[in-house]
Write an enzyme that holds these catalytic residues in place. Structure first.
Site, short mmCIF file in Angstrom:
data_model
loop_
_atom_site.label_atom_id
_atom_site.label_comp_id
_atom_site.label_asym_id
_atom_site.label_seq_id
_atom_site.Cartn_x
_atom_site.Cartn_y
_atom_site.Cartn_z
N CYS A 85 0.84 -1.20 0.00
CA CYS A 85 0.00 0.00 0.00
C CYS A 85 0.88 1.25 0.00
CB CYS A 85 -1.00 -0.04 1.14
SG CYS A 85 -2.34 1.18 0.93
N HIS A 189 -3.81 -4.80 -0.39
CA HIS A 189 -3.41 -5.32 0.93
C HIS A 189 -3.43 -6.86 0.90
CE1 HIS A 189 -3.40 -1.62 3.40
NE2 HIS A 189 -4.30 -1.20 2.52
N GLU A 191 -2.63 -8.82 3.24
CA GLU A 191 -3.11 -9.32 4.54
C GLU A 191 -4.63 -9.28 4.65
OE1 GLU A 191 -2.79 -4.87 5.22
OE2 GLU A 191 -1.81 -6.40 3.98
#
Length: 209
Positions: A85, A189, A191
């Site tokens: 990001c 992202h 995650e």
């Protein structure tokens, strides 16, 4: 001996979630650190980032010798590097959020506001969207086609199209990933991208650029 991955803590990242995702992807040893000496000795480096380019840059440069330590380990030592990001956006020459701010200039280009060409297009670009690998594949297959979770109002516009590793579409093409040599950055992202994100992190842990 197990590899050590340095996850850089500069007050601007979703550290807990990123660390957990890296462990779930198979990282044997994730070290969350603000110590440039630890970064200089790491086998791999991950730079997360949430917030504005200006604030994240201030946080990173605010840690004495961190940028020098990262640069030495990545550009001299050859350690694989992943920016996530705003951590990816900081690879640029400059960011234009809240005025012009200097970036790392590891991949030439600038970070600009997403232009709304259609009133139906919302900014920030938020939610799940397709990731389409670039034609030149500078990341050697690291970024595959799939769907990932995005959350950003500014986008990376590289000077050299050959550094584009993947694109997405949000009222027009936006860069989803960049890469050069042993450096890769993703706008989305991992995650928060479930199986797709974990698979990408797993490939990064095995990446030998």
């Amino acid at each position: 001996m197990a590899e050590v991955l340095a996850l850089i803590d500069y007050g601007a990242g979703n550290l807990h979630s990123v660390a957990n995702a890296l462990k779930a992807a198979g990282a044997p040893h994730v070290t969350v650190t603000a110590n440039p000496d630890v970064v200089r000795a790491a086998d791999r480096i991950v730079l997360p980032g949430v917030g504005s380019f200006k604030a994240c840059a201030a946080g990173l440069w605010g840690i004495p010798h961190m940028v020098e330590g990262m640069t030495e380990r990545v550009h001299v030592g050859g350690a694989p590097f992943l920016g996530i990001c705003v951590g990816m956006q900081l690879l640029a020459t400059r960011g234009l959020e809240h005025g012009e701010t200097e970036g790392l200039d590891w991949i030439a280009g600038e970070v600009r506001l997403i232009e709304r060409t259609d009133p139906a297009i919302k900014v920030p670009h938020m939610g799940w969207n397709d990731v389409s690998p670039g034609l030149h594949d500078p990341a050697s297959g690291l970024v595959e086609a799939g769907e990932a979770y995005f959350l950003h109002s500014y986008h990376f516009a590289p000077d050299d199209g050959r550094t584009v590793a993947a694109m997405t579409d949000h009222g027009g093409g936006l860069v989803a990933a960049v890469a050069r040599d042993n450096v890769v950055g993703v706008q989305f992202h991992p995650e928060k991208s479930q199986a797709y994100g974990l698979a990408l992190l797993s490939r990064f842990l095995e990446w030998k650029p």
